[in-house]
Design an enzyme around this catalytic site. Sequence first.
Site, PDB file in Angstrom:
ATOM      1  N   LYS C  79      10.850  55.701 -27.845  1.00 42.14           N
ATOM      2  CA  LYS C  79       9.759  55.416 -26.916  1.00 42.14           C
ATOM      3  C   LYS C  79      10.306  54.648 -25.712  1.00 42.14           C
ATOM      4  O   LYS C  79      11.195  53.801 -25.866  1.00 42.14           O
ATOM      5  CB  LYS C  79       8.684  54.584 -27.632  1.00 42.14           C
ATOM      6  CG  LYS C  79       7.390  54.408 -26.829  1.00 42.14           C
ATOM      7  CD  LYS C  79       6.350  53.609 -27.621  1.00 42.14           C
ATOM      8  CE  LYS C  79       5.052  53.450 -26.852  1.00 42.14           C
ATOM      9  NZ  LYS C  79       4.025  52.707 -27.635  1.00 42.14           N
ATOM     10  N   SER C 154      -0.560  54.830 -27.761  1.00 40.66           N
ATOM     11  CA  SER C 154       0.291  55.014 -26.608  1.00 40.66           C
ATOM     12  C   SER C 154       1.605  55.745 -26.877  1.00 40.66           C
ATOM     13  O   SER C 154       2.199  56.297 -25.965  1.00 40.66           O
ATOM     14  CB  SER C 154       0.612  53.649 -25.990  1.00 40.66           C
ATOM     15  OG  SER C 154       1.418  52.895 -26.877  1.00 40.66           O
ATOM     16  N   SER C 178      -0.982  52.209 -31.746  1.00 37.28           N
ATOM     17  CA  SER C 178      -0.174  53.094 -30.899  1.00 37.28           C
ATOM     18  C   SER C 178       0.865  53.942 -31.617  1.00 37.28           C
ATOM     19  O   SER C 178       1.443  54.843 -31.016  1.00 37.28           O
ATOM     20  CB  SER C 178       0.524  52.279 -29.806  1.00 37.28           C
ATOM     21  OG  SER C 178      -0.390  51.989 -28.771  1.00 37.28           O
TER      22      SER C 178
END
Lengths: 478, 89, 485
Positions: C79, C154, C178
């Site tokens: 990420k 997210s 997330s």
Amino acid sequence: MMIKGYEVVVGLEVHAELNTKTKIYCNCKNSFGLEVNTQVCPICMGMPGTLPTLNEKVVEYAIKMGHALNCGINRICKQDRKNYYYPDLPKSYQISQADIPLCHDGYLDVIIGDDVKRIGIERIHIEEDAGKLLHSDKFDGSLVDFNRCGVPLIEIVSKPDLRGSDEAKAYLETIRSILRYIDISDCKMQEGSIRCDVNVSVHKPGEPFGTRCEMKNVNSFSAAVRGIDYEANRQIALIEAGGTVVQETRRWDDAKGESISMRSKEDAQDYRYFPEPDLLTIVVPEEKVQYLKDTLPELPNAKIMRYVNDYSISHYDAAMIVDVPEKSAFFDKCMNVGCKAPKLLANWVLGEISKFMNEGTAIEDTKLTPEKLVAIVNYINDGKISTAAGKTIFDVILTEDKDIDAIIEEKSLSQVSDASALEAIADEVLAANEKSVNDYLGGKTNALGYLVGQCMKASKGKANPGIMKDIILKKLTK
Amino acid sequence: MQIDIKRIAKLSRLRIEESEAENYENEMKNIISMVERMPEISDELTIDADNVMTLRPDELADVRISRDVMLSNAPKVVAGCVVVPKTVE
Amino acid sequence: MNLYEYNAYELSSMLKDKKISSRELTASVFDRIEEVEPKVGAYLYTNKEAALAKATEIDNAIANGEDLGRLAGIPIGIKDNISTKGIPTTCASKMLENYKPVFNATVIEKLEAEGVVMTGKLNMDEFAMGSSTENSYFKSTKNPFNTECVPGGSSGGSAAAVAAGEAIVALGSDTGGSIRQPASLCGVVGLKPTYGSVSRYGLVAFASSLDQIGPFGKSVKDVALLQDAICGYDKMDATSVNRSYSSLYDGLSENIAGLKIGIPKEYFGEGIRPEVKAAVMNSVKELEKKGAIVKEISLNSTDYALSAYYIIACAEASSNLARFDGVKYGYRAQNCDGLVDMYEKTRSEGFGREVKRRIMLGTFVLSSGYYDAYYKKAKLLQKRILSEFNEAFNDVDVIITPTSPFEAFKIGERSGDPLAMYASDICTVTINIAGLPAVSVPCGFSASGLPYGMQIIGKKFDEQTILNTAYAHENIFGAFKMPTL
């Protein structure tokens, strides 16, 4: 201290940089004066994703100061973020302590003239320093040096117990002296390692306290004195002219000798303090808090009182010795190795030793040892050598590792105190100076000095002048 | 609930255009009204003494990152320093 | 079957037995990236050359009999809020468009030591704020099961990459759901570890007291493997917990006889789509058949958790994101008239709308006069929520809820209304508030073929029990099937 019938009330916030090896939240070197932006890492430069780790020495040092200032210790406490934007603050928040400082509610006894005044200490907390902004008229912009970011600070907040600049100065000097004694700060004003914010208000005696103004950017003790006096006079003039003092933050400009308003209460900063989520609870074991208290060295005020009481040294001299930890440590060592004349020793410490220290030479840079100084002082005290001879020996042993007795022998410095030897000299001199003897007997008492001088000359300076004088007097009055 | 959106924006160092202000204010009000349904709690917030932190020994780092690298992301650098618009107190 | 379709634990054996090389595997993953990335858009940055070079290096090391980690040679996506030295770490924000960290996050150092092959950096909602990955400054990522839908967020890029075969496993971060919510929406497994079990050093902070890095995989075993590699005490992170972490992978067991499962009624209320409830309860029934004991429980404060979450998260974010001021790194606005103008222009231009909204909300709740009414109250509520969980765990071993109240939604469907978007998080935020571990596992599909997810919540540091439950569940419902793209 009163100015024009007003009492001047002062509270001080002293920020002292701690002399730990590393910074407060990262293991960068904590040092002054190195090339710009070379003592930085991702943590103290506030790079995204970095996290603080608290230096254990910072906590210890602050607790030491807390003990020295008779504070309560919050051995369970936390850190908080103080949020504001400025280019020298890389994270845009300062990690500090808000509602629970490490140390709280202490006091400091300050010697002001012949009195001792107890000044309340509100709190001591730990926090990080910010970087530095460099300006130049030639350059359109400011330059940021982050080296100082994360240097550990303690903030010592006094109660508004000080009256006027004299007391403030005495308080600041005592604080500095303690910081040096417990060896947690270098206290170098010119390097900005102690700075303060000053709160000043004025009021007529018997009336409630006036509105206070805070003055920032006070970078020396003399600036504090000037700033307080200026601010007190400004406020008094304002009141006398029918105006009112408004609560505000002012900036002290020492070069111009004036304070300038920075912001009023209405547009006061909103620091949005909240607990630092990157750090957990600080818990200092009770035994450690106690250990730090037990191992605290003798503090300057106690030392001064001890010198005065135990050694009959004048308060002034005692304070002068204690003012410099190295001098006082040397003095104590001398007393420990058998010095018989503390007052004489004090003269030497404040005289000959101070002389070379003022020139920038430290005691350890010389070959001087407590044992040797004590030998000189004791010999002078016993009349074995003269003060002048003592100084001659002292000059030798500063640079050479020589035995005192050997120097005395070599330079023939020992004083003759033996009565029979001195009587022989006296007889000889009296016989050769019949006129002076008659002058003395005829009432010209100053002839005595001449005769003693002649004896000293005849002894090549080795005669003990006190004993010599007694012998001559005895012979003349026979 | 009145929200002084201009003041909040200023504290946040954000500039909210006049045209957006109302929108922001309404969104904030919606969120705040959700938040205001929270029950009253009379407890006091205390320090969690069980959540103890290990402190770091005061020892110097053995690895250092050079200044050039440290400043490699800075928008403007002169003479080893980050440059910002002139600051005047 | 293509190499990119395998699980990491299978590939690990194949690499060890020299049946395949990491170079082949990595090439297969990059072929897949080239094939489907235009449809999915999971990556913000890829570096095929470096990945292939690393794979070759690992192959040589394996050939030399070097002792490598279980994930050696496995392609993994990261990420884009996890700091990678010299490699862009943008947090999907214009603010950090050109930012390259000068250091590695601790998890990256650990993975390097393990010998993984990093494929690239994955898309996300800007600064991890969002539930759809639509808040990325650069692009939106599509759900591999239906490219008209969001992948969740997210960590949408991480979930989508794993589901689409563009990475074997991936790292995400979870502040309020997330990891779990996108895992649920993309039909993969995602674990939010116990707060303090994975170092946050190098994770660009959103909300420090809630953030946690965690693994994504196509299987429970893969998630266990990756979690084993990243967990552990880190002296660089004062909030990381110093304890022993035994291997979850080695401890995996599908035996759940006697396991006590709590079903909190508050998580099956109005806001949850009936089909989602039905899917989760169907899974629970199957677990019951395997010997688990199901109990209804109550977590009273759940209704307020979302409020407490947004206050705490935004308060911390407003402070954490204050460092993005145009001074030391990242975006700086041009033609500024003085310092304050530079700050305001930089931050107004550099941050997206959702980020600004949350910074403002956080600033507001911390501002003088409001702190007690909001922040302090939220912290008190947090304490209450935690004690309710502790009480519940006196009676049960795990708690099962839906992960997301609804399956993946259409791109643009919720982006106009913050509260509608925040509703995505109602089942997940409580877990961050309480600092507990939770895993999301796929538990069926909607009529239109979109995955549903089930959340299994455990006691602090009891990842083993929730992964065992997830493993038993996976063995009942079958392995991940990659969507056709």
